[in-house]
Design an enzyme around this catalytic site. Structure first.
Site, PDB file in Angstrom:
ATOM      1  N   SER A 183      -9.740   2.253   2.655  1.00  0.00           N
ATOM      2  CA  SER A 183      -8.875   2.975   1.747  1.00  0.00           C
ATOM      3  C   SER A 183      -7.914   2.088   0.963  1.00  0.00           C
ATOM      4  CB  SER A 183      -8.055   3.999   2.535  1.00  0.00           C
ATOM      5  OG  SER A 183      -7.186   3.341   3.458  1.00  0.00           O
ATOM      6  N   SER A 191      -9.887   0.012   6.879  1.00  0.00           N
ATOM      7  CA  SER A 191      -9.281   0.040   5.540  1.00  0.00           C
ATOM      8  C   SER A 191      -8.586  -1.230   5.080  1.00  0.00           C
ATOM      9  CB  SER A 191      -8.296   1.198   5.444  1.00  0.00           C
ATOM     10  OG  SER A 191      -9.017   2.389   5.317  1.00  0.00           O
ATOM     11  N   LYS A 225       0.858  -1.200   0.000  1.00  0.00           N
ATOM     12  CA  LYS A 225       0.000   0.000   0.000  1.00  0.00           C
ATOM     13  C   LYS A 225       0.889   1.244   0.000  1.00  0.00           C
ATOM     14  CE  LYS A 225      -3.971   1.987   2.514  1.00  0.00           C
ATOM     15  NZ  LYS A 225      -4.814   1.889   3.715  1.00  0.00           N
TER      16      LYS A 225
HETATM   17  N1  GLN Z   1     -13.120   4.631   5.911  1.00  0.00           N
HETATM   18  C1  GLN Z   1     -12.538   5.114   7.126  1.00  0.00           C
HETATM   19  C2  GLN Z   1     -12.137   6.556   6.951  1.00  0.00           C
HETATM   20  O1  GLN Z   1     -12.372   7.088   5.935  1.00  0.00           O
HETATM   21  C3  GLN Z   1     -11.390   4.249   7.532  1.00  0.00           C
HETATM   22  C4  GLN Z   1     -10.158   4.533   6.788  1.00  0.00           C
HETATM   23  C5  GLN Z   1      -8.999   3.708   7.234  1.00  0.00           C
HETATM   24  O2  GLN Z   1      -9.129   2.709   7.929  1.00  0.00           O
HETATM   25  N2  GLN Z   1      -7.823   4.179   6.854  1.00  0.00           N
HETATM   26  O3  GLN Z   1     -11.585   7.148   7.816  1.00  0.00           O
END
Ligand code: GLN
Length: 499
Positions: free
Chosen positions: A154, A178, A79
């Site tokens: 994400s 994410s 990532k």
């Molecule tokens: N979807 C969540 C956010 O937008 C979690 C994102 C994540 O775990 N990095 O914050």
């Protein structure tokens, strides 16, 4: 002979038996990427040179009879939130365009030491803020099950690369879901280890008290193998746990849940969850019962406030963490033509470099932390966090692990929720409590929803420092479901590309 449809564990065996070389395996995956990534867009950057050099090195060591780590020579997708020395690291943002870190994240160091072959960097929502990968400044990633749909976020690039057979292993990070939500909607496996189990050194910070890196793969065993490579104490991260890593590989291989108590969290299901998601989830529970587990219902009444509290804590910490992107230290610099002062250059750079969602969070977080509002917003949110921890404590007193669907729906269409931040935030309803309490969470596939034939994720939560328990239950459930279906779910994924 092609190995791209194999698991990392199978690749590891083939490599050890010299049925395939690490160089051939890397090349095969690069061919696959060339074939399908135009459609999927999982990768932001490919490091062919570095990957092949690493693969060559592993092959030479193996030929010389050196003892190698089980994953030596197995390819991986990283990532783009992780610093890798000399390799562009954008975090999905224009503000980091052109930045090549001068150092490796601890996760990257450990992967390199284990001989894992890093193919490249994967797409993500900008600074890991999002649930669909549509917030990437470099265009969305497409779900290999249906290219018109989101791969989750994400870490959508990492999960999509697994589902498209572009890599057998990937690294994700999970602040509010994410790793797990992308795993759920792509039919893959993703694990958020206990907070502090994997070093955050070199992970671009979003919300430091919640951020945690973890393993992603197509099987529970593969995630466990990767877990053991990346986890463990690191003096460079002050929140790193200084204790032995639980034996997660052994746990994944146990295939036994007899006598275990599995708690179904009442609040994470039912209303608001897609019918097909609930159906597959309930069927998976039956498999666990058949395997000898006892199902108990538990209640976590304070989870109702988790989402609201998360969307105060995460933006607050982000507003502070993202202050470092000041146009001086990293990547982009706008308007520095000698006619402007530092403050104006900083403001122009941040205006041009950050996307809409990141700006929204910085503004939200700055407001929540401002004097006069701090206690009402940030303070209250922290108190909710304590209540969530207590709910978990009470629930774990009644059950060894807790379970729920990972996400309320299957993959939605690209664009469907892009203009509705709250609808987007609701994707994380079942994953966020895990981060708030710092415990472990896994998502593994439990079938396809009847209405749309798309993957459904089953979430398993284990108490802090007991990550082995979720692997034990996950491994058992996966084996039971595979024998019920007569195949793995991933073998039913559409075969993209010419091959
Ligand atoms: N979807 C969540 C956010 O937008 C979690 C994102 C994540 O775990 N990095 O914050």
């Amino acid at each position: 002979m092609t190995f791209i449809y194999n698991t990392a564990a199978e690749m590891s065996i083939a490599l050890a038996a010299k049925e395939v070389s690490a160089v051939d395996l890397a090349n095969e995956h690069f061919d696959r990427i060339a074939d399908v990534d135009g459609d999927v867009h999982a990768f932001l950057y490919l490091d062919k040179e570095g990957a092949l050099a690493q693969a060559k090195d592993v092959d030479a060591k193996r030929a010389a009879g050196e003892k190698l780590s089980p994953l030596a020579g197995v390819p991986l997708a990283l990532k783009d939130v992780m610093a890798q020395r000399g390799i562009p690291t954008t975090c999905g943002s224009k503000i980091l365009e052109g930045w090549r870190p001068p150092y490796d994240a601890t996760v990257v160091t450990r992967l390199k030491e284990a001989g894992v072959v890093i193919l490249g960097k994967t797409n993500m929502d900008e600074f890991a803020m999002g649930s669909s990968t549509e917030n990437s400044a470099y265009g969305p990633t497409h779900n290999p099950w249906d290219l018109s749909r989101i791969p989750g976020g994400s870490g959508g690039g990492s999960s999509a690369s697994l589902a498209a057979f572009e890599a057998p292993l990937a690294i994700g990070t999970d602040t509010g879901g994410s790793i797990r939500q992308p795993a759920a909607v792509t039919g893959t496996v993703g694990v958020k280890p206990t907070y502090g189990a994997v070093s955050r050194y070199g992970l671009v910070a979003f919300s430091s008290s919640l951020d945690q890196a973890g393993p992603c793969a197509r099987t529970v065993l593969d995630t466990a193998m990767l877990h053991e490579v990346i986890a463990g104490h690191d003096a460079k991260d002050s929140s790193s746990i200084n204790a032995p890593v639980p034996a997660v590989v052994a746990a994944a291989k146990k295939l036994d849940v007899k006598g275990m108590k599995i708690g179904v969290i009442k609040e994470l299901g039912g209303e608001g969850f897609q019918k097909g998601v609930s159906e597959r989830f309930n069927e998976a529970l039956e498999e666990l019962v058949k395997a000898g587990a006892e199902i108990v219902e538990v209640s976590c009444p304070n989870f109702e406030y988790a989402l609201a509290a998360y969307y105060l804590i995460a933006p607050s910490e982000a507003s502070s963490n993202l202050a470092r992107f000041d146009s001086m230290r990293y990547g982009l610099r706008v308007g520095d033509d000698g006619s402007r002062g530092a403050e104006e250059v900083m403001s122009l750079t941040r205006q041009a470099g950050f996307g809409k969602e990141v700006k929204r969070r910085i503004i939200l977080g700055t407001y929540a932390l401002s004097s006069g509002y701090y206690d009402a917003y940030y303070g209250s949110a922290q108190r909710v966090r304590t209540l969530i921890m207590r709910d978990y404590e009470a629930a774990f007193a009644k059950a060894d692990v807790l379970v729920s669907p990972t996400a309320p729906t299957t993959a939605f269409k690209i664009g469907e929720k892009a203009d509705d931040p709250v609808a987007m935030y609701l994707n994380d309803i079942a994953t966020i409590p895990v981060n708030m309490a710092g415990i472990g969470g896994m998502s593994l596939p439990c079938g396809l929803a009847a209405e749309d034939n798309l993957p459904v994720g089953f979430q398993i939560m284990s108490p802090a420092m007991k990550d082995d328990l979720m692997y034990q239950v996950g491994g058992t459930l996966e084996a039971a479901l595979n024998s019920k279906w007569g195949s793995t779910l991933m073998s039913q994924a559409p075969k993209l590309g010419a091959k």
